[in-house]
Design an enzyme around this catalytic site. Structure first.
Site, PDB file in Angstrom:
ATOM      1  N   ASP A 235       7.125   4.630  -2.353  1.00 19.55           N
ATOM      2  CA  ASP A 235       7.452   5.136  -3.675  1.00 19.55           C
ATOM      3  C   ASP A 235       6.713   4.258  -4.668  1.00 19.55           C
ATOM      4  O   ASP A 235       6.777   3.029  -4.591  1.00 19.55           O
ATOM      5  CB  ASP A 235       8.957   5.145  -3.945  1.00 19.55           C
ATOM      6  CG  ASP A 235       9.277   6.128  -5.061  1.00 19.55           C
ATOM      7  OD1 ASP A 235       9.123   7.349  -4.846  1.00 19.55           O
ATOM      8  OD2 ASP A 235       9.655   5.693  -6.170  1.00 19.55           O
TER       9      ASP A 235
ATOM     10  N   LYS B 113      -2.357   9.329  -0.814  1.00 20.47           N
ATOM     11  CA  LYS B 113      -1.696   8.158  -0.217  1.00 20.47           C
ATOM     12  C   LYS B 113      -2.038   8.080   1.269  1.00 20.47           C
ATOM     13  O   LYS B 113      -2.318   7.006   1.797  1.00 20.47           O
ATOM     14  CB  LYS B 113      -0.171   8.274  -0.352  1.00 20.47           C
ATOM     15  CG  LYS B 113       0.407   8.049  -1.738  1.00 20.47           C
ATOM     16  CD  LYS B 113       1.938   8.067  -1.623  1.00 20.47           C
ATOM     17  CE  LYS B 113       2.658   7.982  -2.939  1.00 20.47           C
ATOM     18  NZ  LYS B 113       4.125   8.080  -2.769  1.00 20.47           N
TER      19      LYS B 113
HETATM   20  P1  ITT Z   1       5.575  11.360  -1.734  1.00 16.09           P
HETATM   21  O1  ITT Z   1       6.909  11.204  -2.424  1.00 16.09           O
HETATM   22  O2  ITT Z   1       5.512  12.541  -0.808  1.00 16.09           O
HETATM   23  O3  ITT Z   1       5.094  10.070  -1.112  1.00 16.09           O
HETATM   24  P2  ITT Z   1       4.531  11.588  -4.437  1.00 16.09           P
HETATM   25  O4  ITT Z   1       3.157  11.776  -5.007  1.00 16.09           O
HETATM   26  O5  ITT Z   1       5.628  12.488  -4.949  1.00 16.09           O
HETATM   27  O6  ITT Z   1       4.427  11.686  -2.847  1.00 16.09           O
HETATM   28  P3  ITT Z   1       5.865   9.297  -5.606  1.00 16.09           P
HETATM   29  O7  ITT Z   1       7.167   9.980  -5.778  1.00 16.09           O
HETATM   30  O8  ITT Z   1       5.859   7.885  -5.075  1.00 16.09           O
HETATM   31  O9  ITT Z   1       4.908  10.076  -4.608  1.00 16.09           O
HETATM   32  O10 ITT Z   1       5.101   9.339  -6.992  1.00 16.09           O
HETATM   33  C1  ITT Z   1       3.933   8.642  -7.107  1.00 16.09           C
HETATM   34  C2  ITT Z   1       3.223   9.023  -8.381  1.00 16.09           C
HETATM   35  O11 ITT Z   1       2.862   7.821  -9.074  1.00 16.09           O
HETATM   36  C3  ITT Z   1       1.927   9.730  -8.034  1.00 16.09           C
HETATM   37  O12 ITT Z   1       2.066  11.131  -7.955  1.00 16.09           O
HETATM   38  C4  ITT Z   1       1.003   9.257  -9.170  1.00 16.09           C
HETATM   39  O13 ITT Z   1       1.235  10.033 -10.310  1.00 16.09           O
HETATM   40  C5  ITT Z   1       1.503   7.835  -9.430  1.00 16.09           C
HETATM   41  N1  ITT Z   1       0.794   6.870  -8.560  1.00 16.09           N
HETATM   42  C6  ITT Z   1       1.292   6.166  -7.511  1.00 16.09           C
HETATM   43  N2  ITT Z   1       0.333   5.433  -6.932  1.00 16.09           N
HETATM   44  C7  ITT Z   1      -0.792   5.678  -7.607  1.00 16.09           C
HETATM   45  C8  ITT Z   1      -2.121   5.241  -7.473  1.00 16.09           C
HETATM   46  O14 ITT Z   1      -2.501   4.452  -6.495  1.00 16.09           O
HETATM   47  N3  ITT Z   1      -3.022   5.701  -8.343  1.00 16.09           N
HETATM   48  C9  ITT Z   1      -2.681   6.535  -9.330  1.00 16.09           C
HETATM   49  N4  ITT Z   1      -1.448   7.020  -9.528  1.00 16.09           N
HETATM   50  C10 ITT Z   1      -0.507   6.597  -8.673  1.00 16.09           C
END
Ligand code: ITT
Length: 198
Positions: free
Chosen positions: A70, A12
């Site tokens: 998120d 991200k």
């Molecule tokens: P932060 O909370 O620290 O930002 P995280 O990876 O835990 O990091 P989230 O709780 O928002 O973030 O979960 C996002 C999940 O959704 C991520 O780990 C992927 O599995 C999926 N995801 C989100 N955006 C994506 C993308 O652009 N491409 C592929 N998968 C994605």
């Protein structure tokens, strides 16, 4: 002006850095610069609730301007799963590969016509005084049952955007121009630019 991306997800962070490249006067930090900061548990029922929770917690703890993301994949034929549990779909500490494996097993049981899905990204901009703006964006597409491509992260190797014939993990930097995250960033930019120029 300094802004902290309240995320530990290095993918991200890379995508955001690319998307905010053109914004003048913005110095981008991330949680990598604050190793002692502990993000809150993601207890929200929606992407928006979790984005706001993460943004406000970090803004207060670090006393700065923050953007939190998120996001996740929603499969209507699976009653919206993985949804807000996208990161921990196969278990609390699961890897992206384990989450994809679980999803592949489930979508193989669905008719091809029921493999529609969308990515959603919710961004929240906060200061220690409160939430300034929360935005959300989606991109629609279809899921495939075998992984294709090695770029990106998460569910990218399984997701083909509408009108495309390659997965998000096969289109490289093109993802940064057409993704749910890019669309959400575009919605947030006017508020961010107003804060920077105030
Ligand atoms: P932060 O909370 O620290 O930002 P995280 O990876 O835990 O990091 P989230 O709780 O928002 O973030 O979960 C996002 C999940 O959704 C991520 O780990 C992927 O599995 C999926 N995801 C989100 N955006 C994506 C993308 O652009 N491409 C592929 N998968 C994605």
């Amino acid at each position: 002006m300094e802004i902290v991306l309240a995320t530990k997800n290095l993918h991200k962070i890379r995508e955001f850095r690319e998307m905010f490249k053109g914004v003048k006067g913005l110095e981008i930090l991330s949680l990598s610069q604050f190793p002692h900061y502990q993000p809150p548990p993601e207890t929200g029922a929606t992407f928006a609730e979790n984005a706001e929770l993460k943004a406000l917690h970090a803004a207060c703890a670090l006393n700065c301007l923050v953007i939190a993301d998120d996001s996740g994949l929603v499969v209507p034929a699976l009653n919206g799963r993985p949804g807000v549990n996208s990161r921990r779909y196969a278990g609390e500490e699961s890897t992206d590969a384990e989450n994809r494996k679980k999803l592949m097993q489930e979508i193989k049981l669905l008719d091809e016509g029921a493999r529609s899905a969308y990515f959603e990204c919710c961004l929240s901009l906060a200061t220690p005084q409160g939430i300034k703006k929360t935005v959300s964006a989606k991109v629609e597409g279809t899921l495939i049952t075998e992984e294709l491509g090695s770029d990106g992260f998460g569910y990218d190797p399984l997701f083909i955007k509408l009108d495309y014939d390659k997965t998000f993990a096969q289109i490289g930097k093109v993802k940064d121009r057409v993704s749910h995250r890019r669309k959400a960033v575009e919605k947030l930019l006017p508020t961010l630019e107003a804060i920077i120029s105030a």
